[in-house]
Scaffold this motif. Structure first.
Motif, PDB file in Angstrom:
ATOM      1  N   GLU A 224      23.689  24.140  13.773  1.00  0.00           N
ATOM      2  CA  GLU A 224      24.718  24.781  14.326  1.00  0.00           C
ATOM      3  C   GLU A 224      25.637  25.463  12.965  1.00  0.00           C
TER       4      GLU A 224
ATOM      5  N   ALA B  90      25.570  21.338  18.682  1.00  0.00           N
ATOM      6  CA  ALA B  90      25.275  21.493  20.152  1.00  0.00           C
ATOM      7  C   ALA B  90      24.993  20.191  20.663  1.00  0.00           C
TER       8      ALA B  90
ATOM      9  N   ARG C 159      31.809  34.284  21.108  1.00  0.00           N
ATOM     10  CA  ARG C 159      31.056  32.926  21.428  1.00  0.00           C
ATOM     11  C   ARG C 159      31.869  31.804  21.810  1.00  0.00           C
TER      12      ARG C 159
ATOM     13  N   LYS D 204      32.775  29.854  25.287  1.00  0.00           N
ATOM     14  CA  LYS D 204      32.342  28.149  25.444  1.00  0.00           C
ATOM     15  C   LYS D 204      33.613  27.485  25.852  1.00  0.00           C
TER      16      LYS D 204
ATOM     17  N   THR E 209      23.613  33.548  21.872  1.00  0.00           N
ATOM     18  CA  THR E 209      24.545  32.394  22.493  1.00  0.00           C
ATOM     19  C   THR E 209      25.741  32.726  23.362  1.00  0.00           C
TER      20      THR E 209
ATOM     21  N   ASN F 292      26.556  31.223  27.184  1.00  0.00           N
ATOM     22  CA  ASN F 292      27.753  30.836  27.521  1.00  0.00           C
ATOM     23  C   ASN F 292      28.479  31.558  28.790  1.00  0.00           C
TER      24      ASN F 292
ATOM     25  N   ARG G 115      16.396  28.449  17.117  1.00  0.00           N
ATOM     26  CA  ARG G 115      17.718  28.203  17.911  1.00  0.00           C
ATOM     27  C   ARG G 115      18.021  29.375  18.593  1.00  0.00           C
TER      28      ARG G 115
ATOM     29  N   ASN H  89      18.026  29.461  22.828  1.00  0.00           N
ATOM     30  CA  ASN H  89      19.283  29.716  23.480  1.00  0.00           C
ATOM     31  C   ASN H  89      18.734  30.907  24.661  1.00  0.00           C
TER      32      ASN H  89
END
Length: 660
Positions: A241, A248, A380, A384, A419, A423, A455, A459
């Motif tokens: 992250e 995560a 982002r 979330k 990401t 979300n 990553r 995602n």
């Protein structure tokens, strides 16, 4: 505050008899103006209280300091109100009691500063309990404060009024919030207090303030820290992250339906765990199957998974993640859910989404990626934080602006953009927006193929998984050969977490019969077999292929049946039941050629017998079915041999299987 009479102990001044002392007039009460000035001064002193030398009491004293900053701003506003006239009597009496509580807070802080560390350690429990009681007393008094009569700004929040920029800046400056870090810290503190139900009367306003602070963070403090640089594509580790952002959640903590962290995990009849809200919606839509395994459920009962709920709560505490209901009792999330509908909080979130999307539109075509990266990072984070925020961001038009950013050469911007789409895709309405946005699917495929970090690739695969949960989109995605090809590549070459998401996506795509041909042609059976000992989802993929037309492709792979038998013996519970289900399907679809391969594996009878005694309910049923198939094959082989040469075939079958 406790409603018991206070005991006042007095002593007469030197040289004065007790009777004469009681004849003295009482000291004059301070005026309302003096009272508020004293409160403001005391709150200011407490907000700047020196840090205790004992680390174990830091949190207790920090809570005093933080609350005092907020009170100082409130007393300042009240002082202006009082300048026009006296306060209502009930408010004046209440504030005098508040003054006493604050004086006790100050005494505790001063006492801690003067004591030795060892003594503080011995008395830490008593001190923390005293601070808790004082906070409770203060909360009770603030609940009794007649805010409407005082004309405080509570009704502004209820009427969805968000202060103008200058006033907002002034308010935050007053309470010491003047940068992104302090703003984030204040939001986290408010969320903790909401979760702890510190003052239920003020909970609605506190939720609204969280939304307001999120808006302020974007409007006033837009200098979001840039995410850390990405690792090279050939690094065999998943990019962690970004700095300053919680990690995560482990995949086991995410609901297979919503991909969100599970707030209230429950187990269905198949033994799989889902978030209560997500599986509830699944059942309400008329389905009676397990979303993950496709198994028809014997009943729709939901059993709380308390062990997992405690693990989720522990992870959230350790990583500073606020999750409604995580770790609490089943009913404790209800007040928070009710508060989530607070109109002011929603209005602040809507304004934040609109502001960010407009800002993204303005910076999307700027030559430097840094400005866009900061805005996308905030989108982002906002997307979330809940369904409402996802809806507001989607409605504001974020999706078409995020799609081109997936082609960015900037690794951080690319990761934040994909990401953010992931979300957003959790919300049903946003799935449609993504699927209908020009080039969105192709851009996600590009990330799976050429993403700058593992990553980002992971995602992107998870975004396809989320989109494929809709039946019609699953067919459309399965018809895209590039998607299947890239997912297969991720299973072959990716690290563990990427492999897991790619396999989960392939499993969902395998739920459509018309996708099976393309999956088989792309080599899904081969990669699932290669990953079967590492990832339990691989066995489920093979079972799904065998069920819908891919049985022949599996059996044609050298050693496939032997690997499934090995997984039936040594895999996780879910892997064992899926490996057994795959073997049963292979035998039923292909008959003798498949059964011959099963029976040729040394020890298969004992593996079946063991699973019948120790597996899950579904695993035991599948093992019993496989055992019956093997017995029939053995009996038929024996009969053929007797007809051929008069000698029965030898078969080692455990007595328990013979009797079943």
């Amino acid at each position: 505050m406790a409603n018991h009479p206070r005991t006042v102990v007095t002593t007469s001044p030197p040289g004065c008899s007790t009777s004469a002392f009681f004849m003295l007039p009482p000291p004059p009460s301070p005026s309302d103006g003096e009272l508020l000035r004293s409160l403001h001064r005391l709150a200011r002193d407490l907000s700047a209280v020196a840090e205790t030398p004992a680390p174990f009491l830091r949190a207790a004293l920090a809570s005093i300091s933080r609350r005092s900053k907020l009170l100082a701003a409130a007393f300042d506003d009240l002082a202006m109100c009082a300048a026009a006239g006296d306060l209502p009597r009930s408010a004046s009496l209440c504030l005098r009691e508040v003054l006493l509580v604050l004086q006790r807070f100050k005494a505790v802080a001063a006492d801690c500063a003067a004591r030795s560390r060892m003594r503080l350690l011995l008395q830490s429990d008593e001190i923390e309990e005293e601070v808790r009681e004082l906070h409770q007393d203060l909360a009770t008094l603030l609940d009794l404060l007649p805010v409407v009569e005082l004309g405080l700004a509570e009704d502004e929040i209820e009427r969805e009024i968000v202060p103008e920029r200058e006033r907002l800046e002034e308010i935050l400056e007053e309470v010491g919030i003047n940068d992104p870090a302090s703003c984030s810290e204040e939001m986290e503190s408010l969320e903790r207090e909401i979760g702890d139900r510190a003052s239920e009367r003020w909970t609605a306003a506190m939720i609204a303030l969280v939304g307001l602070l999120r808006y302020a963070k974007c409007v006033l403090f837009s200098a979001t820290p840039r995410p850390s640089g990405a690792k090279p594509d050939d690094t065999p580790e998943v990019d962690d992250e970004d700095d300053g952002e919680p990690p995560a959640p482990p995949l086991d903590f995410r609901c297979p339906i919503s991909l969100d962290i599970m707030r209230d995990p429950v187990v269905v009849a198949s033994g799989q765990t889902y978030d209560r809200e997500s599986i509830g919606r699944w059942f309400e839509s008329g389905k009676s199957t397990c979303p993950k395994t496709g198994q028809v459920l014997a009943n729709l009962e939901l059993v709380p998974n308390k062990a997992l709920k405690n693990l989720v709560a522990k992870w959230c505490r350790e990583n500073g993640v606020a999750v409604e209901g995580a770790g609490g009792e089943a009913g404790k999330s209800e007040p928070v859910q009710a508060v989530a509908a607070n109109k002011a909080a929603q209005e602040a979130a809507r304004m934040t989404a609109s502001f960010l999307v407009k800002k993204l539109s303005a910076v999307s075509f700027a030559p430097a990626a840094d400005a866009a990266n900061r805005v996308v990072h905030e989108i982002r984070l906002l997307s979330k934080s809940g369904s409402d925020c996802r809806a507001f961001v989607g409605e504001a038009g974020a999706v078409p602006l995020l799609v081109p950013l997936l082609y960015s050469d900037d690794a951080g911007l690319q990761l934040n953009a994909v990401t953010a789409l992931l979300n957003l895709s959790i919300l049903e309405a946003n799935k449609k927006r993504i699927m209908h946005a020009d080039g969105a699917v192709e851009a996600v495929v590009h990330i799976m193929s050429s993403g700058a970090t593992w990553r980002a690739k992971e995602n992107a695969a998870a975004a396809v998984l989320s989109l494929a949960s809709v039946h019609t989109y699953r067919r459309r995605l399965g018809r895209n050969p590039s998607i299947v090809e890239k997912l297969v590549h991720l299973v072959r070459t990716g690290p563990t977490s990427t492999k897991k998401d790619a396999l989960a996506t392939l499993l969902v795509l395998a739920g459509e019969r018309e996708n099976i041909g393309k999956l088989v042609d792309a080599g899904v059976a081969q990669v699932a077999l290669s990953a079967i000992s590492e990832e339990e989802t691989a066995a489920a993929v093979l079972a799904a292929l065998a069920k819908r037309g891919g049985a022949e492709a599996i059996v044609s792979i050298d050693g496939a049946v032997a690997r499934l038998v090995a997984e039936m013996r040594r895999g996780t519970e879910w892997a064992r039941e899926n490996a057994t289900a795959a073997l049963v399907l292979l035998c039923r679809r292909l008959g003798s050629p498949a059964v011959t391969q099963v029976m040729a594996v040394p020890g298969v009878e004992w593996a079946i017998w063991e699973l019948m005694g120790t597996g899950t309910e579904r695993a035991r049923r599948k093992a019993a079915s496989l055992g019956r198939i093997c017995r029939r094959w053995a009996a038929a082989s024996a009969a053929d041999n007797e007809r051929g040469n008069g000698c029965p075939a030898a078969s080692v079958v455990p007595p328990a299987m013979m009797a079943s």
